[in-house]
Scaffold this motif. Structure first.
Motif, mmCIF file in Angstrom:
data_model
loop_
_atom_site.group_PDB
_atom_site.id
_atom_site.type_symbol
_atom_site.label_atom_id
_atom_site.label_comp_id
_atom_site.label_asym_id
_atom_site.label_seq_id
_atom_site.Cartn_x
_atom_site.Cartn_y
_atom_site.Cartn_z
ATOM 1 N N MET A 225 0.848 -1.182 0.000
ATOM 2 C CA MET A 225 0.000 0.000 0.000
ATOM 3 C C MET A 225 0.887 1.236 0.000
ATOM 4 N N THR A 226 0.317 2.360 -0.446
ATOM 5 C CA THR A 226 1.029 3.627 -0.396
ATOM 6 C C THR A 226 1.200 4.040 1.057
ATOM 7 N N VAL A 227 2.433 4.235 1.481
ATOM 8 C CA VAL A 227 2.690 4.598 2.875
ATOM 9 C C VAL A 227 2.317 6.062 3.077
ATOM 10 N N GLY A 228 1.391 6.317 3.944
ATOM 11 C CA GLY A 228 0.945 7.677 4.221
ATOM 12 C C GLY A 228 0.148 7.672 5.505
ATOM 13 N N THR A 229 -1.066 8.197 5.459
ATOM 14 C CA THR A 229 -1.954 8.228 6.619
ATOM 15 C C THR A 229 -3.244 7.515 6.284
ATOM 16 N N LEU A 230 -3.674 6.612 7.171
ATOM 17 C CA LEU A 230 -4.965 5.953 7.027
ATOM 18 C C LEU A 230 -5.993 6.714 7.857
ATOM 19 N N ALA A 231 -7.076 7.153 7.223
ATOM 20 C CA ALA A 231 -8.167 7.823 7.930
ATOM 21 C C ALA A 231 -9.283 6.806 8.141
ATOM 22 N N THR A 232 -9.605 6.549 9.411
ATOM 23 C CA THR A 232 -10.535 5.483 9.756
ATOM 24 C C THR A 232 -11.564 5.987 10.746
ATOM 25 N N PRO A 233 -12.854 5.769 10.490
ATOM 26 C CA PRO A 233 -13.872 6.161 11.471
ATOM 27 C C PRO A 233 -13.670 5.422 12.784
ATOM 28 N N GLU A 234 -14.148 6.013 13.845
ATOM 29 C CA GLU A 234 -14.049 5.374 15.148
ATOM 30 C C GLU A 234 -14.755 4.025 15.132
ATOM 31 N N LYS B 279 -36.620 -2.887 -20.411
ATOM 32 C CA LYS B 279 -36.539 -1.912 -19.324
ATOM 33 C C LYS B 279 -35.617 -2.437 -18.218
ATOM 34 N N ASN B 280 -34.757 -1.576 -17.755
ATOM 35 C CA ASN B 280 -33.892 -1.940 -16.644
ATOM 36 C C ASN B 280 -33.408 -0.674 -15.966
ATOM 37 N N GLY B 281 -32.744 -0.836 -14.851
ATOM 38 C CA GLY B 281 -32.287 0.334 -14.104
ATOM 39 C C GLY B 281 -30.985 0.065 -13.384
ATOM 40 N N GLU B 282 -30.337 1.143 -12.954
ATOM 41 C CA GLU B 282 -29.089 1.073 -12.212
ATOM 42 C C GLU B 282 -29.245 1.814 -10.895
ATOM 43 N N THR B 283 -28.546 1.341 -9.876
ATOM 44 C CA THR B 283 -28.540 1.999 -8.572
ATOM 45 C C THR B 283 -27.253 2.805 -8.451
ATOM 46 N N VAL B 284 -27.397 4.100 -8.170
ATOM 47 C CA VAL B 284 -26.269 5.029 -8.140
ATOM 48 C C VAL B 284 -26.110 5.565 -6.712
ATOM 49 N N HIS B 285 -24.866 5.575 -6.230
ATOM 50 C CA HIS B 285 -24.558 6.095 -4.901
ATOM 51 C C HIS B 285 -23.604 7.272 -5.037
ATOM 52 N N LYS B 286 -23.923 8.362 -4.367
ATOM 53 C CA LYS B 286 -23.028 9.520 -4.299
ATOM 54 C C LYS B 286 -22.465 9.562 -2.886
ATOM 55 N N LEU B 287 -21.139 9.412 -2.781
ATOM 56 C CA LEU B 287 -20.474 9.271 -1.490
ATOM 57 C C LEU B 287 -19.573 10.457 -1.225
ATOM 58 N N ASN B 288 -19.518 10.895 0.027
ATOM 59 C CA ASN B 288 -18.660 12.003 0.441
ATOM 60 C C ASN B 288 -17.820 11.586 1.638
ATOM 61 N N THR B 289 -16.557 11.983 1.627
ATOM 62 C CA THR B 289 -15.674 11.685 2.753
ATOM 63 C C THR B 289 -15.779 12.779 3.807
ATOM 64 N N GLY B 290 -15.223 12.494 4.972
ATOM 65 C CA GLY B 290 -14.975 13.542 5.953
ATOM 66 C C GLY B 290 -13.703 14.283 5.554
ATOM 67 N N PHE B 291 -13.136 15.037 6.479
ATOM 68 C CA PHE B 291 -11.902 15.757 6.195
ATOM 69 C C PHE B 291 -10.730 14.787 6.277
ATOM 70 N N LEU B 292 -9.957 14.726 5.202
ATOM 71 C CA LEU B 292 -8.922 13.712 5.068
ATOM 72 C C LEU B 292 -7.530 14.325 5.011
ATOM 73 N N PRO B 293 -6.492 13.522 5.306
ATOM 74 C CA PRO B 293 -5.120 13.994 5.145
ATOM 75 C C PRO B 293 -4.793 14.243 3.668
ATOM 76 N N GLU B 294 -3.769 15.028 3.441
ATOM 77 C CA GLU B 294 -3.382 15.405 2.082
ATOM 78 C C GLU B 294 -2.963 14.198 1.243
ATOM 79 N N SER B 295 -2.420 13.161 1.896
ATOM 80 C CA SER B 295 -1.938 11.989 1.167
ATOM 81 C C SER B 295 -3.058 11.229 0.468
ATOM 82 N N TYR B 296 -4.326 11.537 0.779
ATOM 83 C CA TYR B 296 -5.426 10.792 0.178
ATOM 84 C C TYR B 296 -5.644 11.122 -1.292
ATOM 85 N N SER B 297 -5.045 12.184 -1.803
ATOM 86 C CA SER B 297 -5.104 12.415 -3.247
ATOM 87 C C SER B 297 -4.497 11.241 -4.001
ATOM 88 N N GLU B 298 -3.431 10.675 -3.452
ATOM 89 C CA GLU B 298 -2.802 9.497 -4.069
ATOM 90 C C GLU B 298 -3.721 8.284 -3.986
#
Length: 513
Positions: A125-134, A437-456
């Motif tokens: 894994m990319t060595v940086g910071t892991l952001a994890t919920p409690e 006829k058919n359909g797709e299920t779409v999810h829009k997800l948002n993170t909390g505030f993350l460390p800068e390393s998460y761009s990678e």
């Protein structure tokens, strides 16, 4: 162990003789379960520059299948290359770990008789910071590490040992041993091993005794080590001394496989690197077969026959499959009383109370990964698990607002609904008819505030070809809809958040055939 990334070019090249044959042996399971026959055989004449080059990444990628249902173990795929050059020489590569990942930039992976321009990193894994919920489990993908240590405020909280990792990966053949005195004839893959494959080697005495020594790539430390090996007599009954540095065990070989074990050894410093000795004594022509050489860190070795090194190792903060404190209580047979007072208590109970992880590798070096806890909020946590650039499973948590929507599509045609019997329009039938006829299920997800390393991390997420979403205990495969990404920094963006849209891979109306 050296690694090949199948989503980047991989070349095998010969440079002597008139033409070349490359045998590719690919397998899953035990590290030493090398097939006796080639999976693929490639042939090519040398060009005007005297070289023959084979591109093999597609052959390897066909053998890798990743799945994820909530458990973090991925079966390892191994490969060896056997090159025969007409009018030249014959050689083979070491055993390599094959991963569904990629290298960046202009790096070209190649294998020749004298060089291996391929990666040997242990952490996947990319060595940086892991952001994890409690109150969730932190997962650290590793390969070849001996232990993972979890810290809070520089105080060691607990350690997870990875003793099943064989520190001598690739050193299973008698050809890897140097003869220091005496004379022997050594042959690779000459006998049926305890694993049921033709991958045990033989050593034949050409004198009354012989000392063979394996110089490992492990740097000398005073850490305790343990080793074991399988041995049996093919002809005669020579004595077989086996051990680590100056601590050896002697056995009289028999026609049945015996497992020789040397545990709880503190190595003696005879040099920079650790080494293993085999001493054979008997008559000229006495022959033994050896198989399954294993070295572990610690006081007890891991039997090859019991737990071969078949998996990419994952270290978690809890060491259990249950991902929340409540789930672990239930899994252990406990009872949760869902009252206001217990909820107030649980608010201050954090299973994941760590802020730093040390991954200790077999060479004694340490990789450090920071851990940042995301505060709880009113939204249900969602998680994306994806195959990262190193070919391993990795998590990103989305603890802020998430929403679900549906997209529908189909086809239509017009029909003439006329009642010819009564010469009138038939208004009870559709003139415009829908189908497919058919359909797709779409999810829009948002993170909390993350460390800068998460761009990678997000770059690797968008590059990944396999992604799964876990929401309310259910895991579903998804496809990432986002096609662009801004590399965010604190200077440019202040507090960093990411938004990702994913679509469930399966349609609402199942159309898998």
């Amino acid at each position: 162990m050296r690694k090949l990334y199948t989503r980047s070019p991989i070349f095998v090249q010969s440079s002597t003789g008139t033409d070349a044959e490359v045998g590719v042996r690919i397998w899953t399971g035990g590290l030493s379960d090398i097939p006796s026959a080639n999976t693929y055989t490639l042939n090519k004449s040398h060009n005007s520059n005297g070289k023959a080059t084979f591109e093999v990444s597609d052959l390897l990628s066909d053998y890798i299948e990743h799945s994820f249902s909530g458990t973090y173990y991925s079966g390892a795929t191994y490969v060896r290359f056997y090159v025969t050059e007409t009018g030249g020489s014959t050689y083979n590569s070491e055993t390599l770990l094959t991963l569904d990942g990629y290298t960046e930039g202009d790096t070209v992976q190649y294998i020749t008789q004298s060089e291996y321009n391929i990666s040997s990193d242990d952490i996947l894994m990319t060595v940086g910071t892991l952001a994890t919920p409690e109150d969730t489990t932190t997962v650290v993908p590793t390969q070849g590490a001996t232990r993972v240590m979890f810290f809070k405020d520089d105080v060691l909280k607990f350690t997870k040992k990875l003793n099943s990792a064989n520190l001598l990966e690739g050193n299973q053949s008698p050809l890897d041993f140097n003869v220091l005195n005496g004379s022997t004839t050594r042959v690779e893959s000459a006998e049926l091993s305890p694993a049921g494959a033709m991958n045990a080697g033989t050593i034949e005495l050409n004198s009354s005794s012989s000392l063979l020594r394996l110089f490992t790539n492990l740097v000398y430390t005073t850490n305790k080590r343990s080793v074991r090996i399988f041995v049996k007599a093919i002809s005669g009954t020579p004595t077989f001394d086996f051990g680590l540095t100056d601590t050896e065990v002697q056995v009289t070989t028999t026609s049945e496989w015996q497992e020789v074990v040397v545990d709880d050894v503190t190595p003696t410093n005879f040099g920079v690197n650790l080494f293993i000795d085999i001493v054979l004594a008997g008559s000229v022509g006495d022959k033994v077969a050896i198989f399954g050489l294993v070295m572990n860190e610690g006081s007890e070795s891991t039997s090859y026959s019991d737990t071969p090194n078949t998996e990419v190792e994952y270290a978690t903060s809890a060491g259990q499959s249950a991902s929340t404190f409540y789930a672990r209580v239930i899994a252990d047979g406990g009872t949760i009383i869902d009252e206001d007072c217990s909820d107030d208590i649980m608010e201050y109970v954090t299973e994941l109370d760590i802020d730093k992880i040390h991954v200790v590798k077999s060479d004694g070096l340490v990789e450090v990964i920071k851990v940042e806890q995301l505060p709880c909020n009113k939204y249900e946590n969602s998680k994306l698990t994806f195959i990262n650039k190193f070919g391993a499973l990795q998590d990103i948590h989305f603890s802020a607002k998430n929403s679900k929507s549906y997209k529908f599509k189909g086809e239509e045609y017009r029909s003439l609904n006329f009642d010819y019997d009564n010469l009138s329009n038939n208004y009870s039938q559709h003139s415009m008819t829908s189908f497919n006829k058919n359909g797709e299920t779409v999810h829009k997800l948002n993170t909390g505030f993350l460390p800068e390393s998460y761009s990678e991390y997000f770059k690797q997420l968008l590059m990944s070809e396999r992604v799964w979403m876990e929401y309310k205990g259910t895991v579903v495969p998804v496809n990432v809809s986002k096609s662009s990404l801004e590399h965010k920094t604190h200077i440019n963006n202040g507090l960093i958040q990411f938004e990702i849209t994913v679509t469930e891979s399966h349609n609402i109306a199942t159309n898998i055939r």
